[in-house]
Enzyme design. Sequence first.
Site, PDB file in Angstrom:
ATOM      1  N   ASP A 191     -17.075  -1.830   4.457  1.00 11.59           N
ATOM      2  CA  ASP A 191     -16.118  -2.090   5.535  1.00 11.59           C
ATOM      3  C   ASP A 191     -16.406  -1.185   6.743  1.00 11.59           C
ATOM      4  OD1 ASP A 191     -14.054  -3.496   6.678  1.00 11.59           O
ATOM      5  OD2 ASP A 191     -12.457  -2.274   5.807  1.00 11.59           O
ATOM      6  N   GLY A 216      -1.851  -0.761   8.063  1.00  8.81           N
ATOM      7  CA  GLY A 216      -2.682  -1.945   7.889  1.00  8.81           C
ATOM      8  C   GLY A 216      -2.618  -2.427   6.467  1.00  8.81           C
ATOM      9  N   GLY A 217      -3.549  -3.328   6.110  1.00  6.38           N
ATOM     10  CA  GLY A 217      -3.564  -3.881   4.767  1.00  6.38           C
ATOM     11  C   GLY A 217      -3.819  -2.837   3.707  1.00  6.38           C
ATOM     12  N   GLY A 259      -2.564   0.196   3.653  1.00 12.45           N
ATOM     13  CA  GLY A 259      -1.423   1.075   3.450  1.00 12.45           C
ATOM     14  C   GLY A 259      -0.972   1.669   4.777  1.00 12.45           C
ATOM     15  N   THR A 260      -0.391   2.849   4.701  1.00 15.87           N
ATOM     16  CA  THR A 260       0.146   3.515   5.885  1.00 15.87           C
ATOM     17  C   THR A 260      -0.351   4.946   5.943  1.00 15.87           C
ATOM     18  OG1 THR A 260       2.138   2.156   5.670  1.00 15.87           O
ATOM     19  CG2 THR A 260       2.265   4.043   7.141  1.00 15.87           C
ATOM     20  N   VAL A 261      -0.665   5.421   7.150  1.00 20.51           N
ATOM     21  CA  VAL A 261      -1.146   6.794   7.331  1.00 20.51           C
ATOM     22  C   VAL A 261      -0.121   7.585   8.131  1.00 20.51           C
ATOM     23  CG1 VAL A 261      -2.985   8.272   8.210  1.00 20.51           C
ATOM     24  CG2 VAL A 261      -3.538   6.014   7.270  1.00 20.51           C
ATOM     25  N   LYS A 267      -2.484   9.317   3.497  1.00 29.76           N
ATOM     26  CA  LYS A 267      -2.663   7.867   3.372  1.00 29.76           C
ATOM     27  C   LYS A 267      -1.853   7.389   2.167  1.00 29.76           C
ATOM     28  CE  LYS A 267      -6.386   4.445   3.049  1.00 29.76           C
ATOM     29  NZ  LYS A 267      -7.847   4.280   2.987  1.00 29.76           N
TER      30      LYS A 267
END
Length: 360
Positions: free
Chosen positions: A200, A83-84, A86-88, A102
């Site tokens: 969030d 997603g915005g 980053g990447t997991v 992450k």
Amino acid sequence: MANMSKGQLLGLFITLGVVTFIISKTVLAYFLYWRWSRNRVYQETMTGGKMVLFKSSGKSSVTSETLLKKTLSLTNKDIIGTGGYGTVYKLVIDEHTVFAIKRLTRNSIDQQRGFERELDAMGDIKHRNVVTLRGYYSSSHVNLLVYDLMQNGSLDGILHSRSPNKVSLDWAARNKIALGSARGIAYLHHDCIPHIIHRDIKSSNILLDEEMEARISDFGLATLINPDQTHVSTIVAGTFGYLAPEYVETGRATEKGDVYSYGVVLLELITGKRPTDEAFVEKGNNIVTWIRALVEDGCEEHAFDPDLVDVLTRREMKEAFIVAYNCLNQNPSERPTMAQVVKMLEEIKLDASSNQKEVG
């Protein structure tokens, strides 16, 4: 060509053949390198950085060297979320130890600030209903955050899955998730010093462990606030459908903004619908405006998830609905605190247990 000798023609064909061969080999080599480099996630970004692992029970046998070596072997096949932020990636150390890595690129000042905010917020947090930060890696190219992997993914993934093999959440499971996530947010608001405003709160940021216990995650937008402060002025950020209206208008982040977002999540659990369900968007609504219209007509029960039809369940859902509706009060000062939300949900759970004993 007609005036060329056989020797010249042969030389021309040989030259063309050699050039074609070289070009094809170059293109093939480039393609193979591109595919290899795309899959090697950290090929040139893991040099000159610093890996830090925090001491914790059950994970002490893992060294930073082992973790870094394993991280270097990650590929796109290991991606479990993106997603915005980053990447997991899923990182398996052994059969007993699995981490979520992450990855946050450092392409902008905002991304670096998000990494720093997450470190600031998560560094000393120890609570059953908040994900535990196990360590981090920082270099000039990339930042990594190391968390325990939550086996059941996110609430959003389970609640709104369209898979025929989806996990079905009965009201008992949903109530447990609602109470657990409320406890996690209450801990951030009331027990942490300075207090933490998450900014969030949403179903995709509520992760579920192997026991379906809720864990608040993703602190990339988190804001620290001292107990004597009323708000923190920020650039408006978060997720459409979950943001409190006064925050969108003023940019002032408050704990009551998180309370509003939690109210939306609680409505998701009660209705089984996303805040921006297609049925709402088509009519220019969201889940909150839809619910308010139903309340005005006195038919809020029409919003309850039809999969949850038990009589006793309906009674609990009505009480939980009242809690959610209070969290969504248009006047922030009239919304309950998260500590009050926890108390109300605990009373609902206690009453439900008493009713079940009476029926039994």
